[in-house]
Design a protein around this motif. Structure first.
Motif, PDB file in Angstrom:
ATOM      1  N   GLU A 288      -1.451   0.111   7.012  1.00  0.00           N
ATOM      2  CA  GLU A 288      -1.668  -0.600   5.931  1.00  0.00           C
ATOM      3  C   GLU A 288      -3.125  -1.469   6.141  1.00  0.00           C
ATOM      4  OE1 GLU A 288      -1.785  -1.916   3.152  1.00  0.00           O
ATOM      5  OE2 GLU A 288      -0.115  -0.553   2.210  1.00  0.00           O
ATOM      6  N   ALA A 289      -3.394  -2.219   5.487  1.00  0.00           N
ATOM      7  CA  ALA A 289      -4.679  -2.829   5.307  1.00  0.00           C
ATOM      8  C   ALA A 289      -4.758  -4.149   6.257  1.00  0.00           C
ATOM      9  CB  ALA A 289      -5.200  -3.402   3.998  1.00  0.00           C
ATOM     10  N   VAL A 290      -3.747  -4.457   6.929  1.00  0.00           N
ATOM     11  CA  VAL A 290      -3.574  -5.571   7.888  1.00  0.00           C
ATOM     12  C   VAL A 290      -3.015  -5.210   9.201  1.00  0.00           C
ATOM     13  CG1 VAL A 290      -1.499  -6.738   7.104  1.00  0.00           C
ATOM     14  CG2 VAL A 290      -3.501  -8.030   8.007  1.00  0.00           C
ATOM     15  N   LEU A 291      -3.460  -5.886  10.265  1.00  0.00           N
ATOM     16  CA  LEU A 291      -3.005  -5.422  11.665  1.00  0.00           C
ATOM     17  C   LEU A 291      -2.411  -6.923  12.196  1.00  0.00           C
ATOM     18  CD1 LEU A 291      -2.625  -3.669  14.308  1.00  0.00           C
ATOM     19  CD2 LEU A 291      -4.692  -4.591  14.856  1.00  0.00           C
ATOM     20  N   THR A 292      -1.310  -7.013  12.473  1.00  0.00           N
ATOM     21  CA  THR A 292      -0.711  -8.189  12.873  1.00  0.00           C
ATOM     22  C   THR A 292      -0.154  -8.106  14.112  1.00  0.00           C
ATOM     23  OG1 THR A 292       1.528  -7.924  11.796  1.00  0.00           O
ATOM     24  CG2 THR A 292      -0.449  -9.079  10.309  1.00  0.00           C
TER      25      THR A 292
ATOM     26  N   LEU B  88       3.140  -6.265  15.698  1.00  0.00           N
ATOM     27  CA  LEU B  88       4.225  -6.578  14.851  1.00  0.00           C
ATOM     28  C   LEU B  88       4.342  -5.702  13.480  1.00  0.00           C
ATOM     29  CD1 LEU B  88       3.868 -10.768  14.712  1.00  0.00           C
ATOM     30  CD2 LEU B  88       5.391  -9.054  16.164  1.00  0.00           C
ATOM     31  N   ASP B  89       5.671  -5.228  13.234  1.00  0.00           N
ATOM     32  CA  ASP B  89       5.961  -4.723  11.901  1.00  0.00           C
ATOM     33  C   ASP B  89       5.076  -3.584  11.606  1.00  0.00           C
ATOM     34  OD1 ASP B  89       7.833  -6.795  11.190  1.00  0.00           O
ATOM     35  OD2 ASP B  89       6.156  -8.044  10.884  1.00  0.00           O
ATOM     36  N   SER B  90       4.692  -2.832  12.539  1.00  0.00           N
ATOM     37  CA  SER B  90       3.822  -1.411  12.726  1.00  0.00           C
ATOM     38  C   SER B  90       4.608  -0.609  11.567  1.00  0.00           C
ATOM     39  CB  SER B  90       3.580  -0.862  13.727  1.00  0.00           C
ATOM     40  OG  SER B  90       4.722  -0.501  14.568  1.00  0.00           O
ATOM     41  N   ASN B  91       5.977  -0.629  11.544  1.00  0.00           N
ATOM     42  CA  ASN B  91       6.883   0.429  10.579  1.00  0.00           C
ATOM     43  C   ASN B  91       6.455   0.076   9.353  1.00  0.00           C
ATOM     44  OD1 ASN B  91       7.958  -1.932  11.418  1.00  0.00           O
ATOM     45  ND2 ASN B  91       9.996  -0.903  10.568  1.00  0.00           N
ATOM     46  N   LEU B  92       6.192  -1.015   8.642  1.00  0.00           N
ATOM     47  CA  LEU B  92       6.137  -1.128   7.366  1.00  0.00           C
ATOM     48  C   LEU B  92       4.905  -0.522   6.414  1.00  0.00           C
ATOM     49  CD1 LEU B  92       6.587  -5.161   6.984  1.00  0.00           C
ATOM     50  CD2 LEU B  92       8.201  -3.494   6.940  1.00  0.00           C
ATOM     51  N   VAL B  93       5.420   0.357   5.667  1.00  0.00           N
ATOM     52  CA  VAL B  93       4.390   1.150   4.870  1.00  0.00           C
ATOM     53  C   VAL B  93       4.655   0.992   3.291  1.00  0.00           C
ATOM     54  CG1 VAL B  93       4.135   2.901   6.646  1.00  0.00           C
ATOM     55  CG2 VAL B  93       6.019   3.088   4.978  1.00  0.00           C
ATOM     56  N   SER B  94       3.698   1.309   2.581  1.00  0.00           N
ATOM     57  CA  SER B  94       3.830   0.809   1.087  1.00  0.00           C
ATOM     58  C   SER B  94       4.446   2.006   0.401  1.00  0.00           C
ATOM     59  CB  SER B  94       2.311   0.767   0.418  1.00  0.00           C
ATOM     60  OG  SER B  94       1.678  -0.560   0.970  1.00  0.00           O
TER      61      SER B  94
ATOM     62  N   GLU C 125      -0.962   9.600  -2.059  1.00  0.00           N
ATOM     63  CA  GLU C 125      -1.977  10.612  -1.287  1.00  0.00           C
ATOM     64  C   GLU C 125      -3.289   9.761  -1.048  1.00  0.00           C
ATOM     65  OE1 GLU C 125      -0.214  10.798  -4.292  1.00  0.00           O
ATOM     66  OE2 GLU C 125       0.268  13.102  -4.087  1.00  0.00           O
ATOM     67  N   LYS C 126      -3.443   8.764  -1.734  1.00  0.00           N
ATOM     68  CA  LYS C 126      -4.709   7.891  -1.295  1.00  0.00           C
ATOM     69  C   LYS C 126      -4.381   6.930  -0.227  1.00  0.00           C
ATOM     70  CE  LYS C 126      -6.708   7.679  -5.846  1.00  0.00           C
ATOM     71  NZ  LYS C 126      -7.213   7.020  -7.315  1.00  0.00           N
ATOM     72  N   LEU C 127      -3.174   6.616  -0.162  1.00  0.00           N
ATOM     73  CA  LEU C 127      -2.728   5.722   1.189  1.00  0.00           C
ATOM     74  C   LEU C 127      -2.867   6.654   2.065  1.00  0.00           C
ATOM     75  CD1 LEU C 127       0.341   3.836  -0.206  1.00  0.00           C
ATOM     76  CD2 LEU C 127      -1.958   3.011   0.032  1.00  0.00           C
ATOM     77  N   GLU C 128      -2.240   8.020   2.421  1.00  0.00           N
ATOM     78  CA  GLU C 128      -2.259   8.737   3.537  1.00  0.00           C
ATOM     79  C   GLU C 128      -3.722   8.968   3.898  1.00  0.00           C
ATOM     80  OE1 GLU C 128       0.248   9.717   5.252  1.00  0.00           O
ATOM     81  OE2 GLU C 128       1.648   8.835   3.703  1.00  0.00           O
ATOM     82  N   GLN C 129      -4.709   9.013   2.917  1.00  0.00           N
ATOM     83  CA  GLN C 129      -6.234   9.316   3.402  1.00  0.00           C
ATOM     84  C   GLN C 129      -6.576   8.149   4.132  1.00  0.00           C
ATOM     85  OE1 GLN C 129      -8.191  10.096  -0.297  1.00  0.00           O
ATOM     86  NE2 GLN C 129      -7.163  11.957  -0.720  1.00  0.00           N
TER      87      GLN C 129
END
Length: 289
Positions: free
Chosen positions: A110-114, A80-86, A97-101
């Motif tokens: 992101e930090a959760v898989l649903t 679910l909602d794999s397209n959501l990014v910060s 840059e840190k998020l991309e790493q």
């Protein structure tokens, strides 16, 4: 002749030391050292044992996808909602840059898989936090994805299972990250009032705003052995209350002893326990919604 014999007798036999060129390097990652008992084991065997040390029972960190594979029926998971990014609402330096790493490191956006799936045929909505992404910190997208997952479980009227692993709220998003505590808790409250089943499994570590919100709001609150669970850090609490805390303070076992958990369950037994709970609450089972 005597010269030849003399020269042979003076030769000393030493064990030869292979040169660096002759040495065969052990492939990287083939062995893993347990940080608890310090025993070395084959990584392949550790993975077969769900990353639980066969010597001391230490639970190594699991990625979201590894945990998914250990629990859900094959090919039953739909993300679910794999397209959501910060984004970077506070223009925090180097945040993007840190998020991309982290995306590359954890293979997650992101930090959760649903998503939705089945466990031994029982339909569930599942959320799995991954400490490999920003230490599982809770930002706006983490809160939004968990809230949407709860709402999906509400819509389908199926159990909601969440695995928590977090260092707390994400400082790069300030107050926006703290707001996720209220949002997720409100969604769980509405779901619970309609009879929804909530199972929370706390893994190492579950701290900060996550432990103070959705992680502790399950109908069943479980934890893995040795997991660090708490709100503020140990040193902060000791300085505040001016007392020395027990050695096992903020461990899963300590919380169980003081009534804050329902059970501490080994990863090797967790699927069986979850299936038992789902059986009890299934339509036609001992308990019904």
């Amino acid at each position: 002749m005597l010269k030849e014999l003399f020269s042979k007798s003076r030769k000393k036999k030493y064990a030869t030391i292979p040169s660096e060129r002759d040495k065969q390097d052990v492939p990287e990652g083939i062995m893993t050292k347990c940080p608890s008992c310090k025993k070395i084991m084959y990584t392949k065997e550790l993975l077969k044992n769900l990353k639980v040390c066969s010597h001391c029972g230490y639970h190594h960190r699991m990625s979201a996808f590894e945990r998914l594979d250990s629990l859900l029926d094959k090919d039953s998971f739909t993300e679910l909602d794999s397209n959501l990014v910060s984004g970077n609402p506070l223009n925090f330096p180097n945040y993007i840059e840190k998020l991309e790493q982290d995306k590359a490191k954890a293979n997650l956006n992101e930090a959760v898989l649903t998503g939705t799936g089945t466990i031994e045929g029982h339909e569930v909505v599942i959320a799995i936090m991954d400490a490999n992404f920003r230490m599982g910190s809770m930002g706006s997208v983490v809160g939004e994805k968990i809230t949407r997952a709860i709402e999906k479980a509400h819509e389908l009227m199926v159990p909601f299972i969440i695995f928590t692993a977090s260092g707390g709220a994400r400082m790069q998003e300030g107050i926006l990250s703290l707001m996720q505590m209220a949002k997720t808790s409100a969604a769980l409250k509405l779901f619970s009032e309609d009879g929804g089943l909530i199972i929370s499994v706390m893994t190492h570590p579950t701290t900060g705003g996550v432990s103070a919100s959705f992680a502790s709001l399950g109908d069943y609150n479980l934890a893995e052995p040795g997991a660090l669970i708490g709100f503020a850090g140990r040193s902060v609490i000791e300085q505040t209350i001016r007392e020395e805390l027990p050695d096992d303070f903020q461990t899963a076992e300590f919380l169980l002893k003081h009534g804050q958990l329902d059970a501490v369950v080994s990863r090797l037994e967790l699927k069986e326990k979850l299936v038992t709970i789902l059986e009890i609450h299934r339509p036609g089972g001992e308990l019904q919604w």
